[in-house]
Design a protein around this motif. Structure first.
Motif, PDB file in Angstrom:
ATOM      1  N   TYR A 195      20.323 -81.911  82.931  1.00 53.42           N
ATOM      2  CA  TYR A 195      21.445 -80.696  82.957  1.00 53.42           C
ATOM      3  C   TYR A 195      22.898 -81.756  82.955  1.00 53.42           C
ATOM      4  N   VAL A 196      22.826 -83.156  83.337  1.00 49.73           N
ATOM      5  CA  VAL A 196      23.889 -83.629  83.562  1.00 49.73           C
ATOM      6  C   VAL A 196      24.419 -83.651  82.292  1.00 49.73           C
ATOM      7  N   GLN A 197      23.458 -84.317  81.318  1.00 51.96           N
ATOM      8  CA  GLN A 197      23.612 -85.299  80.088  1.00 51.96           C
ATOM      9  C   GLN A 197      24.187 -84.201  79.304  1.00 51.96           C
ATOM     10  N   MET A 198      23.619 -82.940  79.093  1.00 53.42           N
ATOM     11  CA  MET A 198      23.787 -82.175  78.300  1.00 53.42           C
ATOM     12  C   MET A 198      25.102 -81.524  78.737  1.00 53.42           C
ATOM     13  N   ASN A 199      25.600 -81.274  79.217  1.00 54.83           N
ATOM     14  CA  ASN A 199      26.914 -80.632  79.497  1.00 54.83           C
ATOM     15  C   ASN A 199      27.782 -80.687  78.303  1.00 54.83           C
ATOM     16  N   SER A 200      27.908 -82.070  77.509  1.00 54.39           N
ATOM     17  CA  SER A 200      29.216 -81.861  76.617  1.00 54.39           C
ATOM     18  C   SER A 200      28.189 -81.273  74.865  1.00 54.39           C
ATOM     19  N   VAL A 201      27.438 -81.123  75.039  1.00 53.27           N
ATOM     20  CA  VAL A 201      26.337 -80.570  74.164  1.00 53.27           C
ATOM     21  C   VAL A 201      26.748 -79.126  74.072  1.00 53.27           C
ATOM     22  N   ALA A 202      25.662 -78.532  75.743  1.00 51.22           N
ATOM     23  CA  ALA A 202      25.916 -77.517  75.847  1.00 51.22           C
ATOM     24  C   ALA A 202      28.124 -77.131  75.262  1.00 51.22           C
ATOM     25  N   ALA A 203      28.836 -77.683  75.790  1.00 45.07           N
ATOM     26  CA  ALA A 203      30.303 -77.255  75.084  1.00 45.07           C
ATOM     27  C   ALA A 203      30.378 -77.105  74.340  1.00 45.07           C
ATOM     28  N   ASN A 204      29.585 -78.064  73.714  1.00 47.63           N
ATOM     29  CA  ASN A 204      30.004 -77.831  71.651  1.00 47.63           C
ATOM     30  C   ASN A 204      31.258 -79.195  71.240  1.00 47.63           C
ATOM     31  N   ILE A 205      31.212 -79.865  72.320  1.00 51.14           N
ATOM     32  CA  ILE A 205      31.681 -81.193  71.987  1.00 51.14           C
ATOM     33  C   ILE A 205      30.868 -82.186  71.282  1.00 51.14           C
ATOM     34  N   CYS A 206      29.684 -82.256  70.739  1.00 47.70           N
ATOM     35  CA  CYS A 206      28.513 -83.146  70.141  1.00 47.70           C
ATOM     36  C   CYS A 206      27.346 -82.756  70.375  1.00 47.70           C
ATOM     37  N   ILE A 215      12.172 -92.944  86.176  1.00 46.33           N
ATOM     38  CA  ILE A 215      11.534 -91.374  86.481  1.00 46.33           C
ATOM     39  C   ILE A 215      11.402 -90.614  85.045  1.00 46.33           C
ATOM     40  N   PHE A 216      11.712 -91.177  84.117  1.00 46.44           N
ATOM     41  CA  PHE A 216      11.231 -89.873  82.866  1.00 46.44           C
ATOM     42  C   PHE A 216      10.124 -90.878  82.750  1.00 46.44           C
ATOM     43  N   ARG A 217       9.812 -91.963  82.117  1.00 42.60           N
ATOM     44  CA  ARG A 217       8.522 -92.896  81.696  1.00 42.60           C
ATOM     45  C   ARG A 217       9.006 -92.900  80.940  1.00 42.60           C
ATOM     46  N   THR A 218       8.886 -92.500  79.873  1.00 37.12           N
ATOM     47  CA  THR A 218       9.510 -92.794  78.198  1.00 37.12           C
ATOM     48  C   THR A 218      10.292 -91.721  77.398  1.00 37.12           C
ATOM     49  N   PRO A 219      10.902 -92.372  76.175  1.00 38.20           N
ATOM     50  CA  PRO A 219      12.221 -91.843  75.654  1.00 38.20           C
ATOM     51  C   PRO A 219      11.721 -90.731  75.245  1.00 38.20           C
ATOM     52  N   ASN A 220      11.108 -90.536  74.814  1.00 38.00           N
ATOM     53  CA  ASN A 220      10.457 -88.839  74.909  1.00 38.00           C
ATOM     54  C   ASN A 220      10.065 -87.772  75.709  1.00 38.00           C
ATOM     55  N   ARG A 221       9.624 -88.447  76.735  1.00 36.61           N
ATOM     56  CA  ARG A 221       9.980 -87.266  77.890  1.00 36.61           C
ATOM     57  C   ARG A 221      11.411 -86.848  78.470  1.00 36.61           C
ATOM     58  N   MET A 222      11.813 -87.779  78.156  1.00 38.38           N
ATOM     59  CA  MET A 222      13.430 -87.530  79.180  1.00 38.38           C
ATOM     60  C   MET A 222      14.064 -86.732  77.599  1.00 38.38           C
ATOM     61  N   ASN A 223      13.490 -86.693  76.180  1.00 34.41           N
ATOM     62  CA  ASN A 223      14.146 -86.150  75.183  1.00 34.41           C
ATOM     63  C   ASN A 223      13.465 -84.577  75.817  1.00 34.41           C
ATOM     64  N   TYR A 224      12.487 -84.300  75.649  1.00 28.74           N
ATOM     65  CA  TYR A 224      12.276 -82.708  76.521  1.00 28.74           C
ATOM     66  C   TYR A 224      12.840 -82.299  76.748  1.00 28.74           C
ATOM     67  N   PHE A 225      13.160 -82.967  78.694  1.00 34.09           N
ATOM     68  CA  PHE A 225      14.076 -82.441  79.085  1.00 34.09           C
ATOM     69  C   PHE A 225      15.757 -82.192  78.705  1.00 34.09           C
ATOM     70  N   LEU A 226      15.821 -82.941  78.306  1.00 37.36           N
ATOM     71  CA  LEU A 226      16.889 -82.496  77.228  1.00 37.36           C
ATOM     72  C   LEU A 226      17.120 -81.247  76.215  1.00 37.36           C
ATOM     73  N   GLN A 227      16.574 -81.921  75.945  1.00 39.33           N
ATOM     74  CA  GLN A 227      16.081 -80.099  74.638  1.00 39.33           C
ATOM     75  C   GLN A 227      15.891 -78.471  75.831  1.00 39.33           C
ATOM     76  N   ASN A 228      15.433 -78.352  76.942  1.00 36.97           N
ATOM     77  CA  ASN A 228      15.057 -77.754  77.555  1.00 36.97           C
ATOM     78  C   ASN A 228      15.867 -77.663  78.889  1.00 36.97           C
ATOM     79  N   SER A 229      17.438 -78.092  78.492  1.00 40.04           N
ATOM     80  CA  SER A 229      18.166 -77.692  79.955  1.00 40.04           C
ATOM     81  C   SER A 229      18.349 -76.900  79.980  1.00 40.04           C
ATOM     82  N   SER A 230      18.823 -76.488  81.369  1.00 40.95           N
ATOM     83  CA  SER A 230      19.522 -74.978  81.209  1.00 40.95           C
ATOM     84  C   SER A 230      20.713 -75.117  81.122  1.00 40.95           C
ATOM     85  N   ARG A 231      20.785 -76.218  80.836  1.00 41.19           N
ATOM     86  CA  ARG A 231      22.765 -75.946  79.585  1.00 41.19           C
ATOM     87  C   ARG A 231      22.399 -75.415  78.559  1.00 41.19           C
ATOM     88  N   ILE A 232      21.578 -75.931  77.708  1.00 32.56           N
ATOM     89  CA  ILE A 232      21.342 -75.527  76.666  1.00 32.56           C
ATOM     90  C   ILE A 232      20.865 -73.965  76.420  1.00 32.56           C
TER      91      ILE A 232
END
Length: 290
Positions: free
Chosen positions: A113-124, A193-210
């Motif tokens: 959720y924290v990481q995706m704030n800038s993406v959700a705001a269409n900044i990057c 906590i995330f164990r793998t990059p793919n697992r982190m990416n899964y949570f990023l892409q499914n963030s409530s911010r998005i």
């Protein structure tokens, strides 16, 4: 024994900005490093500095975490007040503390959720494209660039950090002018906590911010871009030194120019101009009705 971990979110300022330009963001980044050194019992897992609020995922007791965020706000507020000769920025700014549960993936969701704030705001397009936080430091094999702060003169350290606090000498001063979060963020813990990059990416892409950003129209341009344009329009179009010198009709015209040029909504216009959102809407309507 595991610490308690918290998602800390400050109240969004509606008619002001925390960070007006790049220097403000750099100072904010350095103050996170200062607080990491000042209160080392607090573990910083992730954070992001947005135009009108900040987010942290941190570990520690609630009392210590509250001290951490309150001292960070006080430190930055003093800098802001001095730079802009304004009233204290964050005196009444509240912070929300949400206790995270290791057992139900709360940690993963909060960090994403924290990481995706800038993406959700269409900044990057990706968290890694936003420099003001921890968006690019996890599962990143790229070596840190910069110099160890201990090799920099005390005078230059204080000028760069806007603080007399002495940081650990191995903290890296990034070539962009702020202490790299890789110096003090608990990167290994987050990666465990995330164990793998793919697992982190899964949570990023499914963030409530998005999900939320797909339901509401978010500003396309950053607050800093709109603020810069506002100042330029004041001088180039209206030949006035500041927003305060515009009359009502000129102000309405300026707001509409910003709305059409940058797809700025009333919330963004209120943040950038410092005008209450209700008055922004009234001025926009006044201009349309002419």
């Amino acid at each position: 024994m595991r610490k308690d971990y918290w998602l800390v979110t400050t109240e969004h300022l509606k008619d002001r900005l925390w960070f007006k330009d790049e220097e403000d963001f750099k100072v904010g980044m350095n103050y996170v490093a200062v607080m990491a050194a000042s209160i080392p019992v607090v573990e910083i897992l992730a954070f992001i500095l947005m135009s009108n609020h900040v987010h942290f995922v941190v570990g520690g007791t609630e009392i210590v975490v509250a001290e951490f965020i309150n001292r960070f706000k006080l430190l930055y507020s003093k800098y802001f007040t001095h730079k802009y000769s304004s009233k204290e920025l964050l005196r009444n700014n509240k912070a929300d503390f949400k206790l995270l549960d290791w057992r139900d993936e709360s940690m993963e969701r909060a960090i994403a959720y924290v990481q995706m704030n800038s993406v959700a705001a269409n900044i990057c397009l990706q968290p890694s494209g936003y420099p003001w936080g921890t968006g690019s430091i996890f599962f990143n094999k790229t070596a840190q660039t910069g110099v160890q702060i201990g090799s920099v003169s005390i005078r230059l350290q204080r000028k760069t950090l806007h603080s007399k606090t002495t940081l650990p000498p191995n903290y890296i001063l990034d070539e962009r002018g702020f202490i790299s979060p890789m110096s003090y963020v608990k990167i290994q813990l987050v990666e465990q906590i995330f164990r793998t990059p793919n697992r982190m990416n899964y949570f990023l892409q499914n963030s409530s911010r998005i999900r939320k950003s797909s339901e509401t129209a978010a500003p396309t341009f950053s607050d800093q871009v709109v603020l810069s344009a506002m100042l330029n329009l004041c001088t180039s179009v209206f030949h006035k030194s500041s927003l305060k010198n515009l009359d009502g009709m000129e102000l309405a015209q300026l707001l509409n120019q910003l709305r059409y040029r940058f797809s700025a909504d009333s919330k963004q216009l209120a943040r950038v101009t410092g005008i209450e959102q209700e008055r922004v809407l009234m001025l926009l309507d006044t201009f349309i009705q002419r």
